[in-house]
Design an enzyme around this catalytic site. Structure first.
Site, PDB file in Angstrom:
ATOM      1  CD  GLN A  54      52.619  50.069  65.163  1.00  0.00           C
ATOM      2  OE1 GLN A  54      53.614  50.263  65.856  1.00  0.00           O
ATOM      3  NE2 GLN A  54      52.045  51.038  64.459  1.00  0.00           N
ATOM      4  CB  ALA A  62      56.042  52.984  73.799  1.00  0.00           C
ATOM      5  CG  HIS A  63      55.408  51.892  68.734  1.00  0.00           C
ATOM      6  ND1 HIS A  63      54.385  51.893  67.824  1.00  0.00           N
ATOM      7  CD2 HIS A  63      55.428  53.143  69.243  1.00  0.00           C
ATOM      8  CE1 HIS A  63      53.833  53.078  67.768  1.00  0.00           C
ATOM      9  NE2 HIS A  63      54.454  53.859  68.624  1.00  0.00           N
ATOM     10  N   GLY A  64      59.482  51.111  69.390  1.00  0.00           N
ATOM     11  CA  GLY A  64      60.646  51.856  68.940  1.00  0.00           C
ATOM     12  C   GLY A  64      61.602  52.291  70.026  1.00  0.00           C
TER      13      GLY A  64
END
Length: 204
Positions: A110, A151-153
């Site tokens: 990540q 969450a990521h993004g």
């Protein structure tokens, strides 16, 4: 009144100057274990409470408030007038693993970051994951309740309000869901990968 003045005096007394390129030993500062990594820039008027950890290469604007136990991971960018409530974590690794038949899942690096715009407030024990690539963005004036997971993004639009729901009552909404402006969702929803929102209001 007198109570407000007392609070203001306490805040002023605890303010730290802007810090650039500081590697602060955990035992400094009266043993309160504030930890600030190398190559960190923090604007004037910051209030950093005990047991806060700020990783290297973080950039933070003016009048930042970090309550006890909050964590800011490496390379995160935070604007002016941002508050982290106790236990908030900004920039933790996103949940990324590559399944392998007959073997254990392989972690996907990540390598992205998190950007929080001005006037945002992040609730207690809320987590904002770094993007796998690019950035996770929290827009200007966004308010996140306690125990929210971003969450990521994800891209959270300016002025959005997100409130958490009890464990066991949330449902995943994934894929490429696009939410229009000023949407109100009156059921438990977890913001997950690929969701974009502008003026999002979650009432859970």
């Amino acid at each position: 009144g007198a109570e407000r003045e007392a609070v203001e005096r306490a805040v002023v007394a605890d303010r730290l100057p802007a810090q650039v390129g500081v590697g602060l030993d955990p035992q400094q500062g009266g043993g309160d274990k504030r930890v600030i990594g190398d190559d960190v820039a923090i604007g004037a008027g910051a209030v950093i409470h005990p047991h806060v950890t700020i990783y290297p290469r973080v950039r933070i604007g003016k009048r930042f408030v970090a309550h006890a136990g909050s964590v800011v991971r490496e390379d995160v960018v935070i604007g002016d007038d941002v508050t982290l409530q106790p236990g908030a974590v900004v920039g933790s690794d996103g949940f990324g693993f590559l399944p392998k038949p007959g073997d254990l899942p392989t972690p996907i690096p990540q390598i992205g970051s998190v950007e929080i715009a001005d006037h945002a407030e992040i609730g207690a024990n809320t987590t904002i994951d770094r993007a796998a690539v690019g950035r996770t963005r929290i827009g200007r004036g966004v308010k996140l309740d306690n125990l929210v997971q971003v969450a990521h993004g994800c891209q959270i639009g300016d002025g959005s309000l997100l409130a958490a729901c009890p464990v066991g009552e949330c449902h995943f909404q994934d894929g490429n869901l696009h939410l229009a402006k000023r949407v109100a969702l009156l059921q438990p929803v977890l913001v997950a990968d690929g969701i974009e929102a502008e003026r999002l209001l979650l009432v859970l």
